[in-house]
Design an enzyme around this catalytic site. Structure first.
Site, PDB file in Angstrom:
ATOM      1  N   GLU A   9       0.935  -1.331  -0.263  1.00 42.92           N
ATOM      2  CA  GLU A   9       0.100  -0.020   0.288  1.00 42.92           C
ATOM      3  C   GLU A   9       1.089   0.595   0.256  1.00 42.92           C
ATOM      4  O   GLU A   9       0.246   2.525  -0.395  1.00 42.92           O
ATOM      5  CB  GLU A   9      -0.950  -0.051   1.228  1.00 42.92           C
ATOM      6  CG  GLU A   9      -1.803  -1.265   1.596  1.00 42.92           C
ATOM      7  CD  GLU A   9      -2.876  -1.476   2.597  1.00 42.92           C
ATOM      8  OE1 GLU A   9      -2.429  -0.184   3.180  1.00 42.92           O
ATOM      9  OE2 GLU A   9      -3.709  -2.268   3.141  1.00 42.92           O
ATOM     10  N   ASP A  67      -3.803 -10.788  -8.479  1.00 39.99           N
ATOM     11  CA  ASP A  67      -3.504  -9.348  -9.380  1.00 39.99           C
ATOM     12  C   ASP A  67      -2.486  -8.720 -10.137  1.00 39.99           C
ATOM     13  O   ASP A  67      -2.483  -8.725 -11.389  1.00 39.99           O
ATOM     14  CB  ASP A  67      -5.738  -8.959  -9.540  1.00 39.99           C
ATOM     15  CG  ASP A  67      -5.388  -8.239  -8.104  1.00 39.99           C
ATOM     16  OD1 ASP A  67      -4.123  -7.792  -7.062  1.00 39.99           O
ATOM     17  OD2 ASP A  67      -5.915  -7.862  -7.267  1.00 39.99           O
ATOM     18  N   GLU A 127     -19.606  -7.081  -4.635  1.00 40.14           N
ATOM     19  CA  GLU A 127     -17.757  -7.454  -4.314  1.00 40.14           C
ATOM     20  C   GLU A 127     -17.562  -9.295  -5.126  1.00 40.14           C
ATOM     21  O   GLU A 127     -16.267  -8.779  -5.900  1.00 40.14           O
ATOM     22  CB  GLU A 127     -17.648  -7.410  -3.013  1.00 40.14           C
ATOM     23  CG  GLU A 127     -16.065  -7.846  -3.099  1.00 40.14           C
ATOM     24  CD  GLU A 127     -15.105  -7.006  -2.388  1.00 40.14           C
ATOM     25  OE1 GLU A 127     -14.065  -6.787  -2.680  1.00 40.14           O
ATOM     26  OE2 GLU A 127     -16.090  -5.508  -3.018  1.00 40.14           O
ATOM     27  N   GLU A 144     -12.033  -1.150 -11.105  1.00 36.11           N
ATOM     28  CA  GLU A 144     -12.024  -1.878 -12.037  1.00 36.11           C
ATOM     29  C   GLU A 144     -12.267  -2.085 -13.030  1.00 36.11           C
ATOM     30  O   GLU A 144     -12.088  -1.607 -14.144  1.00 36.11           O
ATOM     31  CB  GLU A 144     -11.354  -3.074 -11.044  1.00 36.11           C
ATOM     32  CG  GLU A 144     -10.630  -3.783 -10.550  1.00 36.11           C
ATOM     33  CD  GLU A 144     -10.798  -2.461  -8.861  1.00 36.11           C
ATOM     34  OE1 GLU A 144     -10.173  -2.985  -7.653  1.00 36.11           O
ATOM     35  OE2 GLU A 144     -11.555  -2.564  -8.410  1.00 36.11           O
TER      36      GLU A 144
END
Length: 556
Positions: free
Chosen positions: A183, A308, A419, A441
């Site tokens: 992050e 991902d 989700e 996304e």
């Protein structure tokens, strides 16, 4: 730092702790987790890049004024002659609908930002319904930091300058806080120049470096910013995750280039070299990697959470280096992974929606996260590197998957996606986890597909999703997610990535491609643009290895 398993979207946050820290919840966690220190820190390296973006805006403003006055003009945007430039250059003529929609998105950004500034200034995130801020990420101003390049790209200079002053005067990394390495290293470089941010950049980067001090060089995923103690979370069994270990390359390579110190690049490229040693023939890896010996642990293979962005960065590191021989190994590994991805594709009945399965051992699970909806955009972007036949094949797959992701939205009463989804036989798709937390996304993929095909259908889909956010998520004090996309029940959190990614990609979806052209910039996984810098073939010697297919890895 651990928290209990979350049973509903209402438990997305608790007492300022980071969300989704339990393993079962992390599988639901954002592909692009919100707090991004380097977003703004590297935001200000080179003044000529600020000028480049400012000039692009001036060009677009001039074109709009000329059109409004009835005058005709042709403004030529200088650039290369590669395939992306050719595709994008045909889209520069604006229509009034796109101008109006872009302004609506800008108005939404202003509403979100003004609400944050009024009720949560300097806090990590805004809770709109209770009109207060919370420090979900250690009190480092996550929303403020994460939003800076969105403000800049949209030309919101007054808001940008106020935030810049906060960063210069109030942002302090010397905190007894366990930051996620992933992050904290997501960045937006290269938009302007200011020495204070270069100093901040080196400060945070040096605080993060001890995370890579393992036997293999594969980093721990958590580090205390004050004392440098690095570790992994207990629920991961002491392992590092694939996405967190393989999603610092763009940021640290760019840092080494800008300050001319190779140590940051060396750290992250050693990770890729180690992962290559275990890279399977199908290019698909389980999500857990042991940082001490480099082995993979039995776990799921997924293009959703924790897997991902590893695959995304294989492609984007190749693009960031301008596709030279020095970065060819990234492209080679990515192509192997895309062949593996093809083996995960299944289609629903009766409507034949294409979706990406998850894999455990030899078992394919008919489940797909909305997080995996970054994949259509990645495939479209990567299709340019194939020959004509394969390029068309992967672009067609990207378009099929984008149609599925759009229908994640269209299939619910609120027209907002849940989700994740499963695909029962004969019923096409059904929402599994029902919350929506303002994710980017699908919008991201629509942006790439519009840029690369010129098909305005993708703009229409994006506009429909934006309108659904306006109907369901906008309140007087900001934007909130939904606890249930079927009932429309609201939560109490404005995620920082809504400003940093969702609204930015929507804005760019209705902007001419001369604003952040894809032959000059590459977006990192948090939607922050990096200048493409040509890598010299000589650089490859230190990291030279040949990508040779090995055995496939079965996740358990």
């Amino acid at each position: 730092m651990g928290k209990k398993s979350l049973s509903s979207a209402s438990a997305l946050r608790s007492s300022g702790r980071r969300r989704y820290l339990h393993s079962s919840d992390y599988l639901k966690s954002p592909k692009r987790l919100a707090f991004l220190i380097f977003t703004f820190i590297f935001f200000n390296f080179f003044i000529w890049n600020l000028h480049a973006l400012s000039d692009a805006h001036k060009v677009e403003e001039l074109k709009s004024k000329l059109k409004a006055s009835g005058l005709q003009t042709k403004i030529i945007v200088m650039g290369g002659s590669n395939s992306i430039k050719k595709k994008e250059s045909n889209l520069d003529d604006e229509d009034p609908v796109s101008i109006e929609r872009r302004q609506k998105v800008k108005d939404a950004m202003l509403h979100a930002w003004n609400s944050y500034e009024k009720y949560a200034w300097g806090k990590d995130e805004l809770q709109p319904q209770t009109k207060n801020g919370v420090d979900s990420f250690g009190g480092l101003g996550a929303t403020l930091v994460d939003s800076l390049d969105t403000l800049f790209i949209m030309g919101l200079q007054e808001q940008f300058q106020r935030a810049r002053e906060w960063v210069a005067n109030s942002l302090d990394f010397n905190k007894d806080y366990d930051a996620s390495v992933f992050e904290t290293t997501i960045s937006a470089f290269d938009l302007s120049g200011d020495d204070i941010f270069l100093q901040k950049a080196k400060d945070i980067a040096d605080r993060l470096l001890p995370a890579w001090n393992t036997a293999t060089g594969i980093p721990y995923n958590r580090i205390n910013l004050a004392d440098g103690h690095a570790h992994n979370l207990k629920w991961a069994g002491g392992n590092s995750t694939l996405a967190e270990s393989g999603t610092e390359q763009l940021e640290f390579i760019a840092l080494s280039q800008r300050i001319k110190d190779p140590k940051y690049q060396q750290k992250v490229e050693t990770v890729i070299k180690e992962i290559h040693k275990i890279f399977p023939s199908d290019g698909l890896l389980p999500i857990y990697i042991n940082p001490h010996n480099g082995t993979v642990s039995p776990s799921i293979i997924t293009f959703g959470a924790m897997g991902d962005s590893f695959y995304e960065y294989l492609l984007k590191a190749w693009i960031q280096g301008n596709k030279t021989e020095a970065v060819k190994h990234y492209r080679d590994m990515w192509e192997m992974s895309m062949r593996g991805l093809q083996g995960l594709i299944r289609k629903s009945t009766p409507s034949s929606f294409a979706y990406i399965c998850e894999k455990r051992g030899n078992y394919l699970s008919d489940k797909m996260d909305e997080l995996a909806c970054f994949a259509p955009g990645m495939l479209a972007l990567g299709s340019n590197g194939y020959g004509p036949g394969e390029a068309e094949q992967f672009l067609a797959l990207a378009e099929e998957l984008a149609w599925t992701c759009y229908n994640f939205y269209q299939s619910t009463p609120t027209k907002l996606a849940g989700e994740n989804y499963h695909f029962p036989t004969g019923k096409d798709m059904a929402v599994s986890t029902k919350w929506n937390i303002l994710r980017p996304e699908t919008i991201e993929s629509l942006f790439y597909l519009w840029r690369l095909t010129g098909n305005k259908t993708y703009q229409e889909w994006g506009w429909n999703i934006f309108q659904a956010f306006e109907r369901n998520s906008r309140i007087d004090t900001g934007y909130v997610g939904l606890k249930d996309v079927n009932t429309g029940l609201k939560d109490n959190m404005m995620q920082s990535f809504f400003l940093a990614e969702t609204l930015k990609y929507l804005y760019l979806l209705f902007s001419p491609p001369s604003v952040i052209p894809l032959d000059e910039w590459v977006f990192n996984t948090e939607a922050h643009p990096f200048k493409i810098v040509t890598r010299s073939p000589d650089e490859r010697e230190e990291y030279l290895f040949e990508v040779i297919p090995g055995k496939s890895v079965n996740a358990v």
